[in-house]
Structures are given as C-alpha cells and as structure tokens.
Scaffold this motif. Structure first.
Motif, PDB file in Angstrom:
ATOM      1  N   VAL A 102       2.054   0.993  -8.031  1.00  0.00           N
ATOM      2  CA  VAL A 102       2.932   0.397  -9.046  1.00  0.00           C
ATOM      3  C   VAL A 102       3.973   1.427  -9.446  1.00  0.00           C
ATOM      4  O   VAL A 102       3.635   2.569  -9.749  1.00  0.00           O
ATOM      5  CB  VAL A 102       2.108  -0.063 -10.273  1.00  0.00           C
ATOM      6  CG1 VAL A 102       3.021  -0.564 -11.375  1.00  0.00           C
ATOM      7  CG2 VAL A 102       1.130  -1.149  -9.872  1.00  0.00           C
ATOM      8  N   SER A 103       5.233   1.011  -9.457  1.00  0.00           N
ATOM      9  CA  SER A 103       6.297   1.968  -9.759  1.00  0.00           C
ATOM     10  C   SER A 103       6.271   2.373 -11.232  1.00  0.00           C
ATOM     11  O   SER A 103       5.751   1.657 -12.080  1.00  0.00           O
ATOM     12  CB  SER A 103       7.659   1.379  -9.402  1.00  0.00           C
ATOM     13  OG  SER A 103       8.016   0.412 -10.357  1.00  0.00           O
ATOM     14  N   GLN A 104       6.847   3.507 -11.531  1.00  0.00           N
ATOM     15  CA  GLN A 104       6.851   4.045 -12.894  1.00  0.00           C
ATOM     16  C   GLN A 104       7.532   3.101 -13.871  1.00  0.00           C
ATOM     17  O   GLN A 104       7.114   2.975 -14.997  1.00  0.00           O
ATOM     18  CB  GLN A 104       7.510   5.428 -12.917  1.00  0.00           C
ATOM     19  CG  GLN A 104       7.466   6.119 -14.263  1.00  0.00           C
ATOM     20  CD  GLN A 104       6.055   6.385 -14.745  1.00  0.00           C
ATOM     21  OE1 GLN A 104       5.121   6.525 -13.961  1.00  0.00           O
ATOM     22  NE2 GLN A 104       5.855   6.423 -16.054  1.00  0.00           N
TER      23      GLN A 104
ATOM     24  N   CYS B 118      -8.189   0.022  -9.574  1.00  0.00           N
ATOM     25  CA  CYS B 118      -7.095   0.462 -10.444  1.00  0.00           C
ATOM     26  C   CYS B 118      -6.440   1.723  -9.896  1.00  0.00           C
ATOM     27  O   CYS B 118      -5.214   1.872  -9.958  1.00  0.00           O
ATOM     28  CB  CYS B 118      -7.608   0.710 -11.862  1.00  0.00           C
ATOM     29  SG  CYS B 118      -8.001  -0.791 -12.766  1.00  0.00           S
ATOM     30  N   GLU B 119      -7.253   2.613  -9.374  1.00  0.00           N
ATOM     31  CA  GLU B 119      -6.735   3.863  -8.822  1.00  0.00           C
ATOM     32  C   GLU B 119      -5.758   3.575  -7.681  1.00  0.00           C
ATOM     33  O   GLU B 119      -4.672   4.163  -7.609  1.00  0.00           O
ATOM     34  CB  GLU B 119      -7.908   4.723  -8.324  1.00  0.00           C
ATOM     35  CG  GLU B 119      -7.550   6.148  -8.020  1.00  0.00           C
ATOM     36  CD  GLU B 119      -8.783   6.972  -7.688  1.00  0.00           C
ATOM     37  OE1 GLU B 119      -8.616   7.950  -6.935  1.00  0.00           O
ATOM     38  OE2 GLU B 119      -9.888   6.661  -8.164  1.00  0.00           O
TER      39      GLU B 119
ATOM     40  N   LYS C  18      -2.162  -9.536  -5.858  1.00  0.00           N
ATOM     41  CA  LYS C  18      -1.468 -10.689  -5.262  1.00  0.00           C
ATOM     42  C   LYS C  18       0.051 -10.508  -5.302  1.00  0.00           C
ATOM     43  O   LYS C  18       0.793 -11.360  -4.841  1.00  0.00           O
ATOM     44  CB  LYS C  18      -1.813 -11.970  -6.021  1.00  0.00           C
ATOM     45  CG  LYS C  18      -3.234 -12.419  -5.866  1.00  0.00           C
ATOM     46  CD  LYS C  18      -3.460 -13.661  -6.718  1.00  0.00           C
ATOM     47  CE  LYS C  18      -4.907 -14.039  -6.788  1.00  0.00           C
ATOM     48  NZ  LYS C  18      -5.158 -15.133  -7.753  1.00  0.00           N
ATOM     49  N   GLY C  19       0.506  -9.413  -5.919  1.00  0.00           N
ATOM     50  CA  GLY C  19       1.937  -9.163  -6.012  1.00  0.00           C
ATOM     51  C   GLY C  19       2.596  -9.821  -7.205  1.00  0.00           C
ATOM     52  O   GLY C  19       3.822  -9.964  -7.255  1.00  0.00           O
TER      53      GLY C  19
ATOM     54  N   ASP D  80       4.298 -10.135 -13.270  1.00  0.00           N
ATOM     55  CA  ASP D  80       4.755 -10.688 -14.547  1.00  0.00           C
ATOM     56  C   ASP D  80       3.687 -10.622 -15.631  1.00  0.00           C
ATOM     57  O   ASP D  80       4.004 -10.603 -16.818  1.00  0.00           O
ATOM     58  CB  ASP D  80       5.248 -12.123 -14.385  1.00  0.00           C
ATOM     59  CG  ASP D  80       4.172 -13.055 -13.836  1.00  0.00           C
ATOM     60  OD1 ASP D  80       3.288 -12.578 -13.110  1.00  0.00           O
ATOM     61  OD2 ASP D  80       4.236 -14.265 -14.142  1.00  0.00           O
ATOM     62  N   ILE D  81       2.424 -10.540 -15.258  1.00  0.00           N
ATOM     63  CA  ILE D  81       1.347 -10.453 -16.250  1.00  0.00           C
ATOM     64  C   ILE D  81       1.423  -9.137 -17.040  1.00  0.00           C
ATOM     65  O   ILE D  81       0.881  -9.027 -18.126  1.00  0.00           O
ATOM     66  CB  ILE D  81      -0.026 -10.637 -15.579  1.00  0.00           C
ATOM     67  CG1 ILE D  81      -1.098 -10.919 -16.645  1.00  0.00           C
ATOM     68  CG2 ILE D  81      -0.398  -9.442 -14.741  1.00  0.00           C
ATOM     69  CD1 ILE D  81      -2.422 -11.368 -16.092  1.00  0.00           C
ATOM     70  N   LEU D  82       2.130  -8.148 -16.474  1.00  0.00           N
ATOM     71  CA  LEU D  82       2.267  -6.863 -17.163  1.00  0.00           C
ATOM     72  C   LEU D  82       2.975  -7.011 -18.496  1.00  0.00           C
ATOM     73  O   LEU D  82       2.818  -6.196 -19.387  1.00  0.00           O
ATOM     74  CB  LEU D  82       3.066  -5.870 -16.320  1.00  0.00           C
ATOM     75  CG  LEU D  82       2.436  -5.391 -15.036  1.00  0.00           C
ATOM     76  CD1 LEU D  82       3.432  -4.524 -14.281  1.00  0.00           C
ATOM     77  CD2 LEU D  82       1.173  -4.629 -15.306  1.00  0.00           C
TER      78      LEU D  82
END
Length: 188
Positions: A32-34, A25-26, A104-105, A108-110
């Motif tokens: 991951v962009s803001q 996660c770190e 995996k790039g 969309d799961i976000l």
C-alpha cells in the motif's frame, strides 16, 4: 467427551488467528502506497489511535487481547470481560474486512469514518471501563489487605472499601448511561 485442559484455549485460538491476520497485514503494508496509508481512518470509534500501517492496528488488537486476558485472570466483573471480548471481536472483524478489501484491490474502505460525536462517546467509555477496572483492583487489594490486619485496621479498611464501592457504583451508573448513548448513536 473432550475436556479443555486450559481456560485460555479460546484466547489462544484468537491469538493464533491474530497472528495469521498480522502476516497478511505485513504483506499489505509493503504494497500500500504511503499516500493511501495516511488515510487509515476507518471505524475510528473502535480503535483508540490512528495508525499509518495495518500492523499498527494489529498492535492495538493485541493490546485489547492482553486486556481481555488480564480481565479473565483477575476474575473481573462479567461486564468488563464482555466489553473487552466485544472490542476484540469488533477490532478483528473490521481489520479483517479491510484486509480482504485491500487484497481484492478495493482501497475505498480506507476512507470509512464515523462522526466525532460517536468517537467522543467511545473515548469516554474507554476511560470509564479503565477507571472501573482500577476501582475493582483497589477494592480487591483492600480486601486482601484486610485478611492480614488487626481489628482496628480492619475497621479502617472496611470504611475504605465502602467508599471505593460507592465510587464504583457511581462510575458504573455513568458507564451505563454512556453505553446507552453509544448504542443510540450506533442505531442512527
């Protein structure tokens, strides 16, 4: 035959796995962009707070692990232990799936979220479980106090214990009703 030297062995293993996930996660938090971070609203019924980082969710899982350990240490009822255990596993799995997708790039799961009805039931359940835990702790404290009391004090303490047990039964009935509602909302 191997003997387990500690009852905490399974918890220790879970904590080790959580540390590995935390490192992943770190790394992802740095990449991951803001604008993507503002959208971490997945599985809102499992995590009590929304976080701007994946490590924020790790902290929530760590809190659940501590609650589970506390429930085990205090020999709380199996239902509370099972709830904390299930919550830990659910939180861990959801975050692991998110991490795997991000690696995996697939961002969309976000954006996965659940209805506010389910979230509200979940929040009520959380409050109920904590209330039940407090009541059980109060009962245990009174029972401990009774061992060091004189005859008149024991009578008073027994009355308090009976009142607390009555509250616990009512609380538990309401909790079970919420669990059924939550389960029904999960099946939809």
């Amino acid at each position: 035959m191997v003997q387990l030297s500690s009852k905490n062995l399974p918890i220790d293993q879970l904590n080790r796995q959580l540390k590995v996930l935390s490192k992943r996660c770190e790394v992802l938090d740095e990449s991951v962009s803001q604008t993507e971070n503002k959208c971490f609203v997945f599985e809102v019924h499992i995590f009590p707070k929304r976080c701007l980082t994946l490590l924020g969710y790790i902290k929530q899982i760590e809190h659940t692990a501590k609650s589970l350990q506390n429930a085990l240490d205090k020999n709380l009822p199996e239902a509370l232990i099972a709830f904390e255990c299930t919550l830990f596993i659910d939180q861990f799995q959801v975050l692991l799936q998110l991490v795997q997708s991000l690696e995996k790039g697939e961002a969309d799961i976000l954006y996965k979220s659940y209805s506010s009805i389910k979230e509200n039931i979940y929040q009520q359940l959380q409050k109920q479980y904590h209330y039940e835990e407090r009541l059980l702790n109060m009962i245990a404290e009174q029972e401990e106090l009774m061992t060091h009391s004189n005859a008149q004090q024991k009578i008073d303490i027994k009355e308090k214990i009976e009142v607390l047990k009555g509250r616990y039964q009512k609380c538990n009935s309401y909790t079970q009703m919420l669990e059924f509602k939550f389960q029904d909302s999960s099946d939809e």
